[in-house]
Design a protein around this motif. Structure first.
Motif, mmCIF file in Angstrom:
data_model
loop_
_atom_site.group_PDB
_atom_site.id
_atom_site.type_symbol
_atom_site.label_atom_id
_atom_site.label_comp_id
_atom_site.label_asym_id
_atom_site.label_seq_id
_atom_site.Cartn_x
_atom_site.Cartn_y
_atom_site.Cartn_z
ATOM 1 N N ASP A 44 -37.738 -34.801 -33.512
ATOM 2 C CA ASP A 44 -39.064 -34.951 -33.665
ATOM 3 C C ASP A 44 -38.953 -36.424 -33.857
ATOM 4 O O ASP A 44 -39.939 -37.477 -33.097
ATOM 5 C CB ASP A 44 -40.555 -34.234 -34.342
ATOM 6 N N LEU A 103 -37.204 -38.638 -31.315
ATOM 7 C CA LEU A 103 -37.599 -38.803 -30.293
ATOM 8 C C LEU A 103 -38.847 -40.161 -29.700
ATOM 9 O O LEU A 103 -38.816 -40.366 -29.289
ATOM 10 C CB LEU A 103 -38.439 -37.260 -29.408
ATOM 11 N N ARG A 104 -39.610 -39.442 -30.956
ATOM 12 C CA ARG A 104 -40.467 -40.044 -32.032
ATOM 13 C C ARG A 104 -39.812 -41.690 -31.718
ATOM 14 O O ARG A 104 -40.359 -43.238 -31.285
ATOM 15 C CB ARG A 104 -41.287 -40.114 -32.911
ATOM 16 N N THR A 130 -37.181 -42.745 -30.607
ATOM 17 C CA THR A 130 -36.592 -43.557 -29.243
ATOM 18 C C THR A 130 -37.618 -43.919 -28.438
ATOM 19 O O THR A 130 -37.494 -45.233 -27.872
ATOM 20 C CB THR A 130 -36.237 -42.634 -28.372
ATOM 21 N N TRP A 131 -38.998 -43.092 -28.158
ATOM 22 C CA TRP A 131 -39.963 -43.930 -27.609
ATOM 23 C C TRP A 131 -40.465 -45.022 -28.343
ATOM 24 O O TRP A 131 -41.252 -45.883 -26.874
ATOM 25 C CB TRP A 131 -41.094 -42.526 -27.273
ATOM 26 N N GLN A 132 -40.849 -45.020 -29.024
ATOM 27 C CA GLN A 132 -41.475 -45.627 -29.817
ATOM 28 C C GLN A 132 -40.312 -47.828 -29.704
ATOM 29 O O GLN A 132 -40.848 -48.900 -29.247
ATOM 30 C CB GLN A 132 -41.381 -46.617 -31.747
ATOM 31 N N VAL A 149 -38.661 -47.754 -26.698
ATOM 32 C CA VAL A 149 -38.726 -48.147 -25.824
ATOM 33 C C VAL A 149 -40.284 -48.713 -25.539
ATOM 34 O O VAL A 149 -39.966 -49.781 -23.900
ATOM 35 C CB VAL A 149 -39.263 -47.114 -24.648
ATOM 36 N N ALA A 150 -40.622 -48.873 -25.763
ATOM 37 C CA ALA A 150 -42.320 -48.798 -25.431
ATOM 38 C C ALA A 150 -42.368 -50.511 -26.537
ATOM 39 O O ALA A 150 -42.943 -51.070 -25.807
ATOM 40 C CB ALA A 150 -43.578 -48.241 -26.388
ATOM 41 N N TYR A 169 -41.056 -52.324 -23.352
ATOM 42 C CA TYR A 169 -41.165 -52.595 -22.099
ATOM 43 C C TYR A 169 -42.606 -53.602 -22.576
ATOM 44 O O TYR A 169 -42.980 -54.883 -22.180
ATOM 45 C CB TYR A 169 -41.738 -51.331 -21.756
ATOM 46 N N ALA A 222 -34.765 -32.313 -22.632
ATOM 47 C CA ALA A 222 -36.388 -32.625 -22.325
ATOM 48 C C ALA A 222 -37.092 -32.057 -21.841
ATOM 49 O O ALA A 222 -38.806 -31.791 -22.046
ATOM 50 C CB ALA A 222 -36.033 -34.448 -21.623
ATOM 51 N N ASN A 260 -40.564 -30.125 -23.258
ATOM 52 C CA ASN A 260 -42.180 -29.767 -22.864
ATOM 53 C C ASN A 260 -42.062 -28.997 -22.309
ATOM 54 O O ASN A 260 -43.214 -28.011 -22.250
ATOM 55 C CB ASN A 260 -41.534 -30.569 -21.300
#
Length: 143
Positions: free
Chosen positions: A7, A10-11, A13-15, A17-18, A21, A130, A134
């Motif tokens: 987790d 994932l967190r 990496t997503w942060q 990416v966000a 962007y 992934a 999910n």
């Protein structure tokens, strides 16, 4: 953290990416949420507002704020759904279509760069993992 948990990875990496962007979108007076919302709206036929939240995986209340921002920026217009008077269709304005294309180009570039730097087999494994995560969550097999 010596041994990173799944987790955490994932967190983080997503942060990242966000953040990436949002930095790119800020150059065009936008945000990641605005870009993804624009990409979730059919550029010709319009889209029911309820379908946008599903496509984005967003709560309706968060979507309401995003749609209000899009409307204030002149990127969308709302029209009554002729097939369902209770519903609303969201349409892109010409400016919205331009910003949608910028968003699309940005997402495509991200995907191309990742694909150039990650071998196909590893990318497939990532996608499979992934999907499994999910599914485990959707089927409530974790908690």
């Amino acid at each position: 953290m010596k041994d990173k948990t799944i987790d955490y990875i994932l967190r983080a990496t997503w942060q990242a990416v966000a953040r990436m962007y949002n930095e790119e979108a800020s150059k065009f007076e936008g945000s990641m949420a605005i870009g993804f919302a624009l990409l979730s709206i059919d550029k010709e036929e319009g889209t029911p507002s309820t379908a946008i939240s599903n496509r984005m995986g967003m709560e309706p209340t968060s979507l309401t704020r995003t749609l209000k921002t899009l409307e204030e920026k002149g990127l969308i217009i709302r029209k009554k759904n002729p097939e369902d008077g209770r519903g609303v269709l969201i349409y892109l304005t010409e400016l919205g279509k331009e910003k949608r294309e910028l968003s699309k180009t940005t997402v495509i570039k991200f995907n191309e760069i990742v694909k150039q730097n990650v071998p196909d087999e590893k990318l497939q494994h990532f996608i499979e993992v992934a999907e499994i995560i999910n599914d485990l969550i959707a089927e409530k097999k974790i908690f």
